[in-house]
Design a protein around this motif. Structure first.
Motif, short mmCIF file in Angstrom:
data_model
loop_
_atom_site.label_atom_id
_atom_site.label_comp_id
_atom_site.label_asym_id
_atom_site.label_seq_id
_atom_site.Cartn_x
_atom_site.Cartn_y
_atom_site.Cartn_z
N ARG A 10 0.76 -1.06 0.08
CA ARG A 10 0.19 -0.05 0.01
C ARG A 10 1.02 1.26 -0.18
O ARG A 10 1.57 1.33 0.98
N ASN A 11 0.77 2.05 -1.09
CA ASN A 11 1.71 3.22 -1.32
C ASN A 11 3.07 2.86 -1.10
O ASN A 11 4.08 3.54 -0.49
N LYS A 12 3.27 1.65 -1.91
CA LYS A 12 4.68 1.13 -2.08
C LYS A 12 5.29 0.61 -0.79
O LYS A 12 6.55 0.34 -0.84
N ILE A 18 3.00 -1.95 7.53
CA ILE A 18 2.06 -1.07 7.81
C ILE A 18 1.17 -1.77 9.28
O ILE A 18 1.22 -0.91 9.96
N VAL A 19 0.89 -2.99 8.79
CA VAL A 19 0.08 -3.64 10.01
C VAL A 19 1.06 -3.71 11.19
O VAL A 19 0.70 -3.61 12.46
N GLY A 20 2.31 -4.13 10.98
CA GLY A 20 3.15 -4.36 12.18
C GLY A 20 3.44 -2.82 12.99
O GLY A 20 3.54 -3.11 14.16
N GLN A 46 -9.90 -5.73 10.29
CA GLN A 46 -9.74 -4.34 10.92
C GLN A 46 -8.88 -3.76 10.03
O GLN A 46 -9.13 -2.32 9.81
N TYR A 47 -8.01 -4.27 9.26
CA TYR A 47 -6.96 -3.62 8.61
C TYR A 47 -7.10 -3.55 6.97
O TYR A 47 -6.53 -3.03 6.16
N SER A 48 -8.20 -4.27 6.59
CA SER A 48 -8.57 -4.35 5.50
C SER A 48 -7.51 -5.13 4.44
O SER A 48 -7.37 -4.47 3.41
N VAL A 49 -7.03 -6.21 5.03
CA VAL A 49 -5.90 -6.80 4.17
C VAL A 49 -6.43 -8.25 4.33
O VAL A 49 -7.09 -8.68 4.93
N SER A 50 -5.48 -9.18 3.36
CA SER A 50 -5.55 -10.38 3.89
C SER A 50 -4.67 -10.99 4.78
O SER A 50 -4.25 -10.28 5.78
N ARG A 51 -5.00 -12.30 5.34
CA ARG A 51 -4.25 -12.86 6.55
C ARG A 51 -2.82 -12.65 6.15
O ARG A 51 -2.18 -12.83 7.08
N LEU A 52 -2.45 -12.88 5.08
CA LEU A 52 -0.95 -13.18 4.81
C LEU A 52 -0.03 -12.13 5.56
O LEU A 52 0.82 -12.14 6.36
N PRO A 53 -0.33 -10.83 5.09
CA PRO A 53 0.47 -9.64 5.83
C PRO A 53 0.53 -9.50 7.46
O PRO A 53 1.18 -9.26 7.91
N VAL A 54 -0.97 -10.05 7.77
CA VAL A 54 -1.03 -9.90 9.16
C VAL A 54 -0.18 -11.30 9.95
O VAL A 54 0.50 -10.84 10.88
N ARG A 55 -0.28 -12.20 9.04
CA ARG A 55 0.66 -13.38 9.90
C ARG A 55 1.98 -12.96 9.80
O ARG A 55 2.87 -13.22 10.82
N ALA A 57 3.51 -9.64 9.98
CA ALA A 57 3.65 -8.86 10.97
C ALA A 57 3.49 -9.49 12.43
O ALA A 57 4.70 -9.01 13.19
N LEU A 58 2.83 -10.45 12.63
CA LEU A 58 2.96 -11.07 13.99
C LEU A 58 4.17 -11.92 13.94
O LEU A 58 4.66 -11.94 15.18
N ARG A 59 4.58 -12.45 13.18
CA ARG A 59 6.00 -13.35 13.08
C ARG A 59 7.04 -12.16 13.43
O ARG A 59 7.89 -12.57 14.37
N ILE A 60 6.84 -10.96 12.73
CA ILE A 60 7.94 -9.88 13.19
C ILE A 60 7.83 -9.38 14.70
O ILE A 60 8.90 -9.49 15.39
N LEU A 61 6.33 -9.30 15.22
CA LEU A 61 6.77 -8.81 16.38
C LEU A 61 6.67 -9.76 17.68
O LEU A 61 7.50 -9.70 18.48
N HIS A 62 6.58 -11.14 17.01
CA HIS A 62 7.23 -12.25 17.77
C HIS A 62 8.66 -12.35 18.03
O HIS A 62 9.45 -12.54 18.98
N ASN A 63 9.38 -12.07 17.10
CA ASN A 63 10.82 -12.19 16.89
C ASN A 63 11.32 -10.94 17.67
O ASN A 63 12.44 -10.98 18.36
N GLU A 64 10.41 -9.67 17.79
CA GLU A 64 10.93 -8.46 18.63
C GLU A 64 10.47 -8.67 20.24
O GLU A 64 10.97 -8.17 21.00
N GLY A 65 9.80 -10.06 20.29
CA GLY A 65 9.61 -10.04 21.72
C GLY A 65 8.27 -9.66 22.34
O GLY A 65 8.00 -9.83 23.48
N LEU A 66 7.56 -8.89 21.33
CA LEU A 66 6.43 -8.36 21.96
C LEU A 66 5.08 -9.40 22.04
O LEU A 66 4.24 -8.88 22.77
N VAL A 67 4.91 -10.21 21.43
CA VAL A 67 4.19 -10.93 21.27
C VAL A 67 4.26 -12.58 21.42
O VAL A 67 5.63 -12.91 21.36
N GLU A 68 4.01 -13.60 22.13
CA GLU A 68 4.11 -14.75 22.41
C GLU A 68 3.04 -15.62 21.88
O GLU A 68 1.65 -15.29 21.82
#
Length: 218
Positions: A10-12, A18-20, A46-55, A57-68
């Motif tokens: 979205r906007n390159k 964006i979701v992350g 919520q973000y009007s996207v497919s599940r792939l970018p959400v998945r 984004a969650l993987r990135i946040l998991h690597n950062e230690g923010l989610v488990e």
């Protein structure tokens, strides 16, 4: 969104980023408190996207230690207990002291430091009372010190704990106190003094540990 490309960008900018960014901000500001379930399908809607970018984004946040990932609940915003926070700061002290020492040594050998510019941004933000900009500049300082160390393995080792440290810093820390400690750290590195840089980093992390433990658990 009607094309494969539009589902990914979205906007390159990649949708996962964006979701992350939105999720990370919501975690930092408490909109998503510890223990909150993060359901892919709900977030996609919520973000009007497919599940792939959400998945992703969650993987990135998991690597950062923010989610488990909990077996019975799925992905949730991470909850840190006193032991986990204490262990996090043990690890942070060891790694950040090493990063500061190696960064100063490289400056002494001729590497160029841009820490002064980051400190200027942090000081201006602190003076204006802009907590968001101050915390962003303070986080950038730590990233720049790690990069300046030239130690790629150190950077990779720090990556999983950076998100948790940044989260705690924003929840608890007084950015004006952080700025004063960062000034001593940046000055020692800029002067190419490894011993002074290591001492400043150690003092900063230990002071941060005390403030965080007192703020969260006392």
């Amino acid at each position: 969104m009607t094309t494969s490309s539009s589902r990914l960008y979205r906007n390159k900018k990649p949708l996962r980023d964006i979701v992350g960014e939105h999720l990370r901000t919501s975690i930092y500001d408490g909109t998503l408190p510890p223990g909150t379930r993060l359901v892919e399908q709900e977030l996609a809607q919520q973000y009007s996207v497919s599940r792939l970018p959400v998945r992703e984004a969650l993987r990135i946040l998991h690597n950062e230690g923010l989610v488990e990932h909990l077996p019975t609940r799925g992905v949730v915003v991470r909850t840190l207990d006193r032991r986990q926070v204490s262990e996090l700061y043990d690890l942070r002290e060891a790694l950040e002291v090493l990063a500061a020492r190696q960064a100063a040594a490289r400056v002494a050998d001729g590497a160029e430091s841009h820490l002064a510019a980051t400190m200027k941004r942090a000081g201006e933000a602190a003076g204006a009372g802009d907590a968001t900009a101050a915390h962003a500049a303070n986080s950038s300082l730590h990233d720049e010190i790690t990069a300046l160390s030239g130690n790629l393995l150190l950077a990779e080792t720090l990556e999983p704990i950076v998100g948790r440290v940044d989260w705690l810093r924003r929840k608890i820390e007084d950015f004006t106190l952080i700025h004063a400690e960062h000034e001593a750290l940046a000055e020692a590195i800029t002067n190419g003094d490894p011993d002074a840089a290591a001492a400043a980093a150690r003092h900063h992390v230990r002071a941060s540990r005390e403030r965080t433990l007192n703020g969260l658990f006392e």
